[in-house]
Design an enzyme around this catalytic site. Structure first.
Site, PDB file in Angstrom:
ATOM      1  N   PHE A  15      -0.438  34.338 -11.405  1.00  0.00           N
ATOM      2  CA  PHE A  15       0.425  35.198 -10.602  1.00  0.00           C
ATOM      3  C   PHE A  15       0.954  36.304 -11.494  1.00  0.00           C
ATOM      4  O   PHE A  15       1.147  36.083 -12.676  1.00  0.00           O
ATOM      5  CB  PHE A  15       1.654  34.417 -10.103  1.00  0.00           C
ATOM      6  CG  PHE A  15       1.310  33.157  -9.383  1.00  0.00           C
ATOM      7  CD1 PHE A  15       0.945  33.191  -8.053  1.00  0.00           C
ATOM      8  CD2 PHE A  15       1.337  31.936 -10.044  1.00  0.00           C
ATOM      9  CE1 PHE A  15       0.613  32.031  -7.385  1.00  0.00           C
ATOM     10  CE2 PHE A  15       1.005  30.767  -9.384  1.00  0.00           C
ATOM     11  CZ  PHE A  15       0.643  30.810  -8.050  1.00  0.00           C
ATOM     12  N   SER A 227      12.116  33.385  -8.300  1.00  0.00           N
ATOM     13  CA  SER A 227      10.986  32.535  -8.659  1.00  0.00           C
ATOM     14  C   SER A 227       9.760  32.994  -7.883  1.00  0.00           C
ATOM     15  O   SER A 227       9.866  33.790  -6.957  1.00  0.00           O
ATOM     16  CB  SER A 227      11.288  31.073  -8.329  1.00  0.00           C
ATOM     17  OG  SER A 227      10.904  30.802  -7.003  1.00  0.00           O
ATOM     18  N   LYS A 228       8.614  32.467  -8.256  1.00  0.00           N
ATOM     19  CA  LYS A 228       7.384  32.975  -7.642  1.00  0.00           C
ATOM     20  C   LYS A 228       7.308  32.651  -6.155  1.00  0.00           C
ATOM     21  O   LYS A 228       6.537  33.245  -5.422  1.00  0.00           O
ATOM     22  CB  LYS A 228       6.157  32.494  -8.395  1.00  0.00           C
ATOM     23  CG  LYS A 228       5.845  31.023  -8.289  1.00  0.00           C
ATOM     24  CD  LYS A 228       4.437  30.785  -8.828  1.00  0.00           C
ATOM     25  CE  LYS A 228       3.912  29.413  -8.516  1.00  0.00           C
ATOM     26  NZ  LYS A 228       4.401  28.397  -9.448  1.00  0.00           N
ATOM     27  N   ARG A 229       8.142  31.723  -5.698  1.00  0.00           N
ATOM     28  CA  ARG A 229       8.150  31.397  -4.273  1.00  0.00           C
ATOM     29  C   ARG A 229       9.001  32.364  -3.451  1.00  0.00           C
ATOM     30  O   ARG A 229       8.928  32.393  -2.240  1.00  0.00           O
ATOM     31  CB  ARG A 229       8.657  29.962  -4.064  1.00  0.00           C
ATOM     32  CG  ARG A 229       7.630  28.909  -4.424  1.00  0.00           C
ATOM     33  CD  ARG A 229       8.239  27.530  -4.397  1.00  0.00           C
ATOM     34  NE  ARG A 229       9.373  27.438  -5.331  1.00  0.00           N
ATOM     35  CZ  ARG A 229       9.241  27.203  -6.626  1.00  0.00           C
ATOM     36  NH1 ARG A 229       8.041  27.042  -7.132  1.00  0.00           N
ATOM     37  NH2 ARG A 229      10.301  27.132  -7.413  1.00  0.00           N
ATOM     38  N   ASP A 230       9.850  33.140  -4.132  1.00  0.00           N
ATOM     39  CA  ASP A 230      10.700  34.073  -3.378  1.00  0.00           C
ATOM     40  C   ASP A 230       9.885  35.246  -2.854  1.00  0.00           C
ATOM     41  O   ASP A 230       9.002  35.756  -3.553  1.00  0.00           O
ATOM     42  CB  ASP A 230      11.832  34.600  -4.274  1.00  0.00           C
ATOM     43  CG  ASP A 230      12.826  33.511  -4.612  1.00  0.00           C
ATOM     44  OD1 ASP A 230      13.243  32.799  -3.683  1.00  0.00           O
ATOM     45  OD2 ASP A 230      13.178  33.360  -5.795  1.00  0.00           O
TER      46      ASP A 230
END
Ligand code: GLU
Length: 458
Positions: A15, A227-230
């Site tokens: 990512f 975070s990468k999920r945001d």
């Protein structure tokens, strides 16, 4: 001062996080500002995670943002290789130097870095045992962002694990020395590692670089790092969503850097000119989706038409709004008309679909309101001839004729607009109506007006 050499040293994960992009961008800006070199070094010692695919995502993201590197993968340079996985012999030789200086010892199969200073034993609550500590002089870091930071390393630390893998601190410092790095610009989460790094620089008789630790990026709301999920965290998503890369880059510049006396929308040349460490904030930055969206809309409205169309075509064909058979002149005139009101490419298909499709939807609310109001059929019939007897529409002519009819009927010109718009687009809003009808042209407009009049649900 010798030439500035900065590096972006990611460990590719698959990512390209906005925080990493910001670190890359600040390094790139500093290199451009000072006429220095920007180096891409891949910290790929973790073999599991560092796949070719992960590297590709990262390099594509950097290139999309316009962050070209002067040395690194695919470019080469005098200080290569630029992958840590290919630099083992360099690490071996630096380890040898430390060994020769008596700064390495082995314990439990690992190689430890030995601090200088008198040793003593202290009870460690966590380990429930006495541990050896060192009376060491504090390390002073004159951080270009944080100011003076003092920290004492009082425990030896491992630099080569028992399985032979070198530890991050060691390879990071060796590479910075071997690559002649003058400034280390990186996330604040590394500030706590810096005293270890300075100890290693000293032990290797190397002048530590200037450190600049940049603040964290907090998520849109609430505490905590993004975070990468945001939503909005990954650069690759922005490209897919049709963001203007210059807009995103401009926005990322503002995450932790503040030009103070200027508009936030700035050309990259202007940012390069203004960018320096004293403009970097100490406090954390917060991701703000609304601000990014409005900056992106500003950039969309200023894009040269051809570029806008290039950016929009994949989005529109994905939404099955247009295909390659679309008439290019028509496409251009639609974009020219709509560009001033465009907000994003994500909503573009929705905004323009009726220009291209005959089976566009009628907004139920607008339909109900207009059909309920003054006799919509009557209004349309009054002006139908204006549209029927032409082979080309010029909005000024349409306006003049409609005005005449309006006056003779004792109405305002605008009385005709809602039903004309509904009949030809299914909406109650959009680009200015008469220019819109002239772009659509007589064939489309006549067919739609007639179909609307014949509609049974009137
Ligand atoms: N590989 C480290 C990271 O991705 C590099 C840290 C540094 O810039 O020194 O966080």
């Amino acid at each position: 001062m010798s030439q500035v050499r900065v590096r972006f040293a990611p460990s590719p994960t698959g990512f390209f996080h906005i925080g990493s992009a910001r670190t890359a961008l600040f390094n790139w800006l500093y290199a451009k500002h000072t006429g220095g070199q920007f180096i891409l070094r891949v910290e790929d010692t973790d073999k599991e995670r560092n796949t070719d695919e992960a590297l590709k995502v990262l390099m594509e993201g950097m290139r999309w943002l316009g962050l070209d590197w002067d040395e690194g993968p695919e470019i080469g340079g005098d200080y290569g290789p630029y992958f840590q996985s290919q630099r083992q012999s360099i690490y071996d030789s630096y380890l040898e130097i430390l060994k020769n200086k008596g700064r390495i010892y082995e314990k439990d199969g690992a190689q430890w870095f030995k601090l200088e200073g008198e040793r003593y034993l202290e009870y460690d609550d966590f380990k429930k045992a006495e541990v050896e500590k060192v009376h060491n002089t504090p390390v002073i870091i004159d951080d270009a962002v944080r100011g003076r930071v003092e920290r004492t390393e009082d425990r030896d630390f491992v630099i080569i694990r028992s399985n032979g893998e070198p530890v991050f601190h060691f390879v990071n410092v060796v590479d910075d020395i071997a690559m002649g790095i003058t400034h280390v610009i990186r996330g604040e989460d590394h500030l706590s590692n810096t005293s270890k790094h300075v100890e290693l620089f000293k032990a290797l008789d190397a002048e530590p670089p200037v450190f600049a630790h940049i603040p964290l990026i907090l998520k849109e709301s609430g505490p905590g790092k993004m975070s990468k999920r945001d939503k909005g965290a990954l650069i690759e998503d922005y490209a897919a969503r049709g963001f203007v890369s210059e807009a995103l880059r401009n926005y990322i510049c503002l995450l932790g850097w503040n030009p103070k006396d200027e508009e936030e929308k700035m050309t990259i040349e202007r940012i390069i000119e203004r960018f320096d460490f004293d403009g970097i904030n100490k406090g954390n930055a917060r991701f703000d989706e609304t601000k990014l969206a409005s900056l992106n809309a500003d950039y969309i409205r200023e894009l040269p038409l051809e570029e806008l169309i290039d950016l929009a075509m994949p989005v529109l064909s994905e939404a099955q709004c247009v295909d390659s058979s679309v008439n290019v002149d028509y496409l251009k005139s639609v974009f020219l008309l709509c560009q001033p009101k465009m907000k994003s490419l994500e909503t573009l298909a929705e905004y323009v679909d009726y220009f291209f499709k005959e089976d566009f939807e009628f907004d139920p609310k607008a339909s109900a309101r207009i059909k309920k109001g003054e006799d919509a059929k009557q209004l349309l019939n009054e002006v139908l001839a204006v549209f029927e007897d032409k082979t080309i529409y010029v909005s000024e002519d349409l306006e003049a004729e409609l005005k005449q009819i309006a006056e003779s009927m004792g109405r305002k010109l605008f009385a005709y607009f809602p039903v004309l718009r509904l009949a030809t687009s299914g909406r109650s809003g959009g680009p200015d109506l008469l220019p819109m009808l002239s772009v659509m042209g007589p064939d489309r407009v006549k067919a739609r007006l007639n179909a609307f009049l014949k509609g049974t649900d009137f």
